[in-house]
Design an enzyme around this catalytic site. Structure first.
Site, PDB file in Angstrom:
ATOM      1  CE  LYS A  36      -0.603   0.215   4.988  1.00  0.00           C
ATOM      2  NZ  LYS A  36      -1.288  -0.408   6.115  1.00  0.00           N
ATOM      3  NE  ARG A 131      -5.361   0.640  11.772  1.00  0.00           N
ATOM      4  CZ  ARG A 131      -4.479   0.454  10.793  1.00  0.00           C
ATOM      5  NH1 ARG A 131      -3.639   1.419  10.452  1.00  0.00           N
ATOM      6  NH2 ARG A 131      -4.409  -0.697  10.165  1.00  0.00           N
TER       7      ARG A 131
HETATM    8  C1  LIG Z   1      -0.364  -1.205   6.690  1.00  0.00           C
HETATM    9  C2  LIG Z   1      -0.736  -2.431   7.369  1.00  0.00           C
HETATM   10  C3  LIG Z   1       0.224  -3.430   7.574  1.00  0.00           C
HETATM   11  C4  LIG Z   1       1.681  -3.267   7.187  1.00  0.00           C
HETATM   12  O1  LIG Z   1       2.301  -2.376   8.080  1.00  0.00           O
HETATM   13  P1  LIG Z   1       3.878  -2.058   8.001  1.00  0.00           P
HETATM   14  O2  LIG Z   1       4.137  -1.268   9.209  1.00  0.00           O
HETATM   15  O3  LIG Z   1       4.080  -1.293   6.755  1.00  0.00           O
HETATM   16  O4  LIG Z   1       4.582  -3.354   8.003  1.00  0.00           O
HETATM   17  C5  LIG Z   1      -0.182  -4.595   8.177  1.00  0.00           C
HETATM   18  N1  LIG Z   1      -1.459  -4.775   8.577  1.00  0.00           N
HETATM   19  C6  LIG Z   1      -2.417  -3.828   8.410  1.00  0.00           C
HETATM   20  C7  LIG Z   1      -3.797  -4.097   8.873  1.00  0.00           C
HETATM   21  C8  LIG Z   1      -2.084  -2.629   7.806  1.00  0.00           C
HETATM   22  O5  LIG Z   1      -3.027  -1.704   7.634  1.00  0.00           O
END
Ligand SMILES: *Cc1c(COP(=O)(O)O)cnc(C)c1O
Length: 600
Positions: A36, A131
């Site tokens: 993402k 969250r």
């Molecule tokens: C963005 C995201 C991740 C990845 O997080 P990083 O810190 O980039 O490794 C994993 N799980 C969820 C639910 C996320 O939104």
């Protein structure tokens, strides 16, 4: 370069994936590679998959669609919990979604059931970061209901930490997560196969050997992209931190005071700026600003330079320590942090340039295979076949390590080995397709520049009707005059690059070929050039012979070619056409028009 450019080193990303995924696998943990932060860039997803991730995680469906359209067939996880309004799209486009709302899960189930599908879900548990996720008391009642829903399958539990509340993964909260899983399994007598223990902030716990063995999945983004775990922002051993480098250009370099002159009010963003008086300094302005990137997240690669500030479109630097070396037009590079990377990758003003640092395109070139029956056409006035003449032409070019020649109707012994270049003449689309399917490593990582007046539907279907063969983003048609129904639909739905004859009239062939090769090559290991003779018609409506020759020369000089297919283009017995083709072939393999005295 008209604006800032983000250089994306796909080999660095692959290397990081290999390193970190390998570490996780040894501890029984599979990795979902999260794209993402790159706005779902297909080339990045491919690098992650080459590096060993088993699925791709995304938070946005648009990004999933882009990657799917680009031929990525790996399982997709939707990371952001789904909105009720999108359940339809979710059950048809992702393999697993993370969830926390029973109302949405009910809707996913009903929608999936209506389509004879079963949608996989992972139930998120909030361990305190505040969250997404169920509060622990709600887990059992929610799971009870999920098990009764026919359209969804509960694959496991997951959690997400260090995102909103900054809560770190610890032995204690990870133990809680495994306890929740055990309680679900004991209560309902069913096993769950996924326990997803978080994101890049969980790597530190894993490295210290404190991760409970029940955790068998992590969803990793930042660590794979930027080479650091995120609980304490420490570098991951052996990982590369330079996969992303943002470059901008100096548009002004002048000696000016370090403090504004005159009465000061508020700056463009409504803040009251503060300045330290360092006397006159050498100031530089770059063509990048807050519209492009979160400026606070940038680190200048050159440690002698420092950022003074930024407005929407300008970034100001102190160049005093590089007084005699910096001039207008110089490029300056920055390493982005996560926030800067996210903003730059999503800004439409920043050009994204994927490349391979480790293995330059064409390094292992070229062994060529001359294939196809046209090779045996005798060139008039000689007693030699086109194949023999080409072979002689090519051997004096000196750039080849070998020429494998295959005779009449012959098929090559093997042109699927990775790293081997292909040269086709008078064969047929079948051989080209076979080549594109090639080795696993190369699959989907070649671009195509296709000179044709009317793409044949059959080849279009063969290339894009099934996923993974060619990336539409790296396919460019040049010289188009008409398109059949299927080709037209594929152009529209897959967004291939297309230059019509009108574009060539406007921009000139030179410019069109450069742009086409550039687009076809971005993030690939090289480009295949396909030429249909129909595109050249002496300049009536199509290209002139001279332009065709030029197109071949430009393609050769780009250094990007991995394969050439002049196959579908030779009417049997048409000796004049064979001779033109021989000249084009010589040009595309490096024979310049000067010095071309005719080897006949
Ligand atoms: C963005 C995201 C991740 C990845 O997080 P990083 O810190 O980039 O490794 C994993 N799980 C969820 C639910 C996320 O939104």
């Amino acid at each position: 370069m008209s604006g800032p450019v983000m250089h994306v080193d796909l080999d660095a990303i692959e290397e990081n994936a290999r390193n970190i995924v390998g570490f996780c696998m040894e501890r029984g943990i599979s990795v979902t590679g999260v794209t993402k932060v790159t706005c779902g860039m297909p080339a990045v997803a491919r690098a992650l998959l080459r590096g060993g991730v088993t699925s791709i995680g995304e938070s946005r469906l648009e990004n999933v669609h882009r990657m799917r359209a680009d031929g990525i067939t790996a399982p997709f996880w939707l990371l952001r919990i789904p909105p009720l309004s999108e359940v339809e799209e979710i059950v048809t486009s992702v393999n697993i979604s993370l969830n926390s709302e029973i109302g949405v899960i009910r809707a996913l189930s009903a929608t999936a059931e209506g389509r004879d599908l079963v949608h996989d879900i992972v139930l998120m548990v909030d361990l305190g970061d505040l969250r997404e996720g169920l509060w622990p008391d709600d887990i059992l009642p929610t799971v009870r209901e999920i098990f009764e829903l026919p359209g969804v399958r509960l694959r496991g539990l997951g959690t997400n930490l260090t995102c909103y509340g900054g809560v770190l993964p610890t032995v204690k909260n990870m133990r809680e997560l495994t306890d929740h899983k055990k309680r679900v399994e004991d209560t309902f007598g069913r096993g769950l196969d996924i326990l997803s223990g978080g994101n890049s902030s969980s790597l530190d716990l894993l490295r210290r050997g404190k991760m409970p063995p029940e955790v068998n999945n992590l969803r990793l983004g930042e660590s794979l992209m930027l080479g650091r775990e995120t609980a304490f922002q420490t570098l991951w051993p052996g990982a590369r931190t330079d996969a992303f480098v943002l470059k901008a250009e100096l548009i002004e370099v002048k000696d000016k005071p370090s403090v504004p002159v005159g009465e000061t009010g508020l700056d463009a963003f409504g803040d009251k700026p503060v300045f330290e008086d360092k006397g006159p300094i050498l100031r530089g302005i770059l063509n990048i600003g807050r519209e492009d990137v979160k400026v606070e997240g940038l680190t200048v690669l050159d440690e002698e330079l420092s950022i003074l500030g930024a407005s929407s479109d300008h970034l100001l630097l102190d160049l005093s320590l590089r007084r005699n070396t910096m001039v207008v037009g110089d490029e300056i590079g920055f390493l982005p942090d996560y926030g800067a990377l996210l903003t730059a990758m999503t800004s439409s003003y920043v050009c994204k340039e994927p490349h391979h640092s480790g293995k330059p395109v064409g390094k292992d070139r070229p062994v060529l295979e001359l294939v196809g029956s046209a090779m045996d056409s005798i060139i008039p006035g000689t007693d030699r076949s086109i194949g023999e003449i080409l072979e002689a032409d090519l051997s004096i070019l000196g750039s080849l390590s070998g020429v494998v020649r295959v005779g009449t109707g012959g098929r090559p012994a093997s042109h699927s080995s990775v790293g081997r270049d292909l040269f086709l003449l008078g064969g047929g689309a079948g051989e080209l397709l076979e080549y594109l399917e090639g080795g696993e490593e190369d699959r989907g990582s070649l671009g195509l520049v296709w000179l044709t007046s009317r793409p044949d539907d059959r080849f279009m279907m063969d290339c894009f009707g099934r996923p993974g063969l060619l990336a539409p983003g790296n396919t460019v048609v040049v010289g188009l005059r008409e398109a059949g129904k299927i080709a037209h639909e594929i152009f529209e739905s897959r967004r291939l690059g297309v230059y019509t004859m009108e574009d060539i009239d406007l921009l000139g062939l030179r410019q069109v070929m450069r742009q086409a090769l550039h687009r076809a090559a971005a993030g690939t290991r090289g480009v295949v050039l396909r030429y249909d003779a129909s595109v050249t018609d002496g300049g009536n409506e199509g290209l002139t012979r001279r332009e065709t020759y030029l197109a071949m020369e430009i393609a050769f000089r780009s250094g990007l070619l991995r394969g050439v297919d002049l196959s579908g283009s030779l009417p049997p017995g048409d000796v004049a056409a064979a001779e033109s083709l021989r000249r084009y072939a010589a040009a595309v393999l490096g024979r310049k028009i000067l010095g071309y005295t005719g080897a006949l």
